[in-house]
Design a protein around this motif. Structure first.
Motif, mmCIF file in Angstrom:
data_model
loop_
_atom_site.group_PDB
_atom_site.id
_atom_site.type_symbol
_atom_site.label_atom_id
_atom_site.label_comp_id
_atom_site.label_asym_id
_atom_site.label_seq_id
_atom_site.Cartn_x
_atom_site.Cartn_y
_atom_site.Cartn_z
ATOM 1 N N MET A 158 0.825 -1.212 0.000
ATOM 2 C CA MET A 158 0.000 0.000 0.000
ATOM 3 C C MET A 158 0.858 1.261 0.000
ATOM 4 O O MET A 158 0.588 2.201 -0.744
ATOM 5 N N ALA A 159 1.896 1.289 0.841
ATOM 6 C CA ALA A 159 2.748 2.473 0.930
ATOM 7 C C ALA A 159 3.436 2.763 -0.399
ATOM 8 O O ALA A 159 3.508 3.914 -0.839
ATOM 9 N N VAL A 160 3.922 1.728 -1.068
ATOM 10 C CA VAL A 160 4.576 1.906 -2.373
ATOM 11 C C VAL A 160 3.591 2.460 -3.395
ATOM 12 O O VAL A 160 3.915 3.381 -4.144
ATOM 13 N N ARG A 161 2.384 1.908 -3.414
ATOM 14 C CA ARG A 161 1.378 2.399 -4.377
ATOM 15 C C ARG A 161 1.032 3.856 -4.129
ATOM 16 O O ARG A 161 0.901 4.641 -5.061
ATOM 17 N N ILE A 162 0.901 4.231 -2.860
ATOM 18 C CA ILE A 162 0.580 5.625 -2.546
ATOM 19 C C ILE A 162 1.755 6.526 -2.931
ATOM 20 O O ILE A 162 1.569 7.602 -3.500
ATOM 21 N N GLN A 163 2.984 6.073 -2.656
ATOM 22 C CA GLN A 163 4.165 6.879 -2.968
ATOM 23 C C GLN A 163 4.350 7.073 -4.468
ATOM 24 O O GLN A 163 4.956 8.052 -4.890
ATOM 25 N N HIS A 164 3.850 6.140 -5.274
ATOM 26 C CA HIS A 164 3.965 6.285 -6.718
ATOM 27 C C HIS A 164 2.967 7.278 -7.295
ATOM 28 O O HIS A 164 3.052 7.638 -8.462
ATOM 29 N N THR A 165 2.016 7.696 -6.486
ATOM 30 C CA THR A 165 1.105 8.747 -6.915
ATOM 31 C C THR A 165 1.910 10.036 -7.014
ATOM 32 O O THR A 165 2.815 10.269 -6.226
ATOM 33 N N SER A 166 1.576 10.859 -7.947
ATOM 34 C CA SER A 166 2.329 12.092 -8.166
ATOM 35 C C SER A 166 2.425 12.930 -6.898
ATOM 36 O O SER A 166 1.428 13.180 -6.228
ATOM 37 N N MET A 167 3.641 13.354 -6.559
ATOM 38 C CA MET A 167 3.824 14.240 -5.416
ATOM 39 C C MET A 167 3.259 15.625 -5.708
ATOM 40 O O MET A 167 3.160 16.453 -4.830
ATOM 41 N N GLY A 168 2.851 15.855 -6.940
ATOM 42 C CA GLY A 168 2.154 17.088 -7.281
ATOM 43 C C GLY A 168 0.690 17.036 -6.881
ATOM 44 O O GLY A 168 -0.003 18.045 -6.918
ATOM 45 N N LYS B 52 -1.867 17.069 -4.180
ATOM 46 C CA LYS B 52 -1.953 17.448 -2.768
ATOM 47 C C LYS B 52 -2.682 16.399 -1.946
ATOM 48 O O LYS B 52 -2.269 16.085 -0.825
ATOM 49 N N GLY B 53 -3.735 15.818 -2.472
ATOM 50 C CA GLY B 53 -4.469 14.785 -1.751
ATOM 51 C C GLY B 53 -3.594 13.583 -1.431
ATOM 52 O O GLY B 53 -3.649 13.027 -0.335
ATOM 53 N N ALA B 54 -2.766 13.180 -2.392
ATOM 54 C CA ALA B 54 -1.859 12.048 -2.178
ATOM 55 C C ALA B 54 -0.824 12.386 -1.113
ATOM 56 O O ALA B 54 -0.513 11.553 -0.248
ATOM 57 N N ARG B 55 -0.282 13.606 -1.143
ATOM 58 C CA ARG B 55 0.685 14.015 -0.126
ATOM 59 C C ARG B 55 0.053 14.015 1.262
ATOM 60 O O ARG B 55 0.635 13.515 2.222
ATOM 61 N N ASP B 56 -1.141 14.577 1.351
ATOM 62 C CA ASP B 56 -1.842 14.635 2.639
ATOM 63 C C ASP B 56 -2.116 13.231 3.174
ATOM 64 O O ASP B 56 -1.880 12.944 4.351
ATOM 65 N N TYR B 57 -2.609 12.359 2.320
ATOM 66 C CA TYR B 57 -2.929 11.001 2.751
ATOM 67 C C TYR B 57 -1.673 10.268 3.206
ATOM 68 O O TYR B 57 -1.666 9.624 4.254
ATOM 69 N N LEU B 58 -0.606 10.388 2.439
ATOM 70 C CA LEU B 58 0.644 9.706 2.773
ATOM 71 C C LEU B 58 1.175 10.177 4.120
ATOM 72 O O LEU B 58 1.630 9.373 4.937
ATOM 73 N N ARG B 59 1.112 11.474 4.375
ATOM 74 C CA ARG B 59 1.589 12.009 5.656
ATOM 75 C C ARG B 59 0.817 11.420 6.831
ATOM 76 O O ARG B 59 1.401 10.983 7.823
ATOM 77 N N VAL B 60 -0.500 11.428 6.727
ATOM 78 C CA VAL B 60 -1.325 10.920 7.822
ATOM 79 C C VAL B 60 -1.141 9.416 7.975
ATOM 80 O O VAL B 60 -0.976 8.897 9.076
ATOM 81 N N PHE B 61 -1.139 8.691 6.852
ATOM 82 C CA PHE B 61 -1.021 7.232 6.852
ATOM 83 C C PHE B 61 0.304 6.782 7.464
ATOM 84 O O PHE B 61 0.337 5.948 8.368
ATOM 85 N N LEU B 62 1.417 7.353 7.006
ATOM 86 C CA LEU B 62 2.730 6.910 7.467
ATOM 87 C C LEU B 62 3.114 7.479 8.832
ATOM 88 O O LEU B 62 3.788 6.803 9.615
ATOM 89 N N SER B 63 2.685 8.693 9.151
ATOM 90 C CA SER B 63 3.060 9.267 10.446
ATOM 91 C C SER B 63 2.384 8.548 11.608
ATOM 92 O O SER B 63 2.892 8.586 12.731
ATOM 93 N N GLY B 64 1.280 7.877 11.336
ATOM 94 C CA GLY B 64 0.599 7.127 12.389
ATOM 95 C C GLY B 64 0.959 5.660 12.416
ATOM 96 O O GLY B 64 0.378 4.893 13.182
#
Length: 144
Positions: free
Chosen positions: A51-61, A63-75
């Motif tokens: 899951m983390a790899v798939r989310i990280q492959h989403t464009s860092m451009g 904003k929704g993907a960046r926000d989700y990744l931050r919340v998902f991985l920081s917890g």
């Protein structure tokens, strides 16, 4: 596959025994993180990585993907259950999911979720009617 509903008790330190049926899948190690609708998601390490790899492959451009990744991985917290199959749910995740000593653990296929018992019942009651109403939209046409 993780299936079913279980009601273990969580002690004052945040320790909880995994349901016996989940220990084969999660007993070698798991990652817990914030789930949707204020639950704690438990994922086998391989599923979490996928899951983390798939989310990280989403464009860092995106904003929704960046926000989700931050919340998902920081917890996220990795853990290996003890010999009795117990895990320790960190205070941050207990607070996020508003967990009390009465919890419900549900299997959701590739992951499990830990819910506060009252929150789970409220959620389930709110979805019960819609469950049959949306079946045609959610399930593909299947010949039985």
């Amino acid at each position: 596959m993780l299936l079913g509903t279980y009601t273990p008790k969580m002690d004052a330190k945040g320790r909880m025994a995994l349901p016996a049926k989940f220990r084969t899948e999660l007993g070698r190690g798991l990652v817990m993180t914030r789930g949707q609708e204020r639950c704690v998601s438990l994922l086998p390490v391989d599923e979490f990585r996928r899951m983390a790899v798939r989310i990280q492959h989403t464009s860092m451009g995106n904003k929704g993907a960046r926000d989700y990744l931050r919340v998902f991985l920081s917890g996220a917290v990795d853990q290996i259950p003890d010999r009795q199959g117990r895990i320790l749910i960190p205070p941050m995740l207990r607070d996020y999911a508003r967990l009390t000593s009465k919890v419900v653990v549900i299997g959701v296929g590739t992951r499990a979720e830990i819910w506060d018992q009252d929150a789970w019942q409220t959620y389930l009651d709110s979805k019960e009617q819609g469950y049959s109403d949306i079946a045609d939209d959610v399930l593909p046409a299947v010949d039985f």
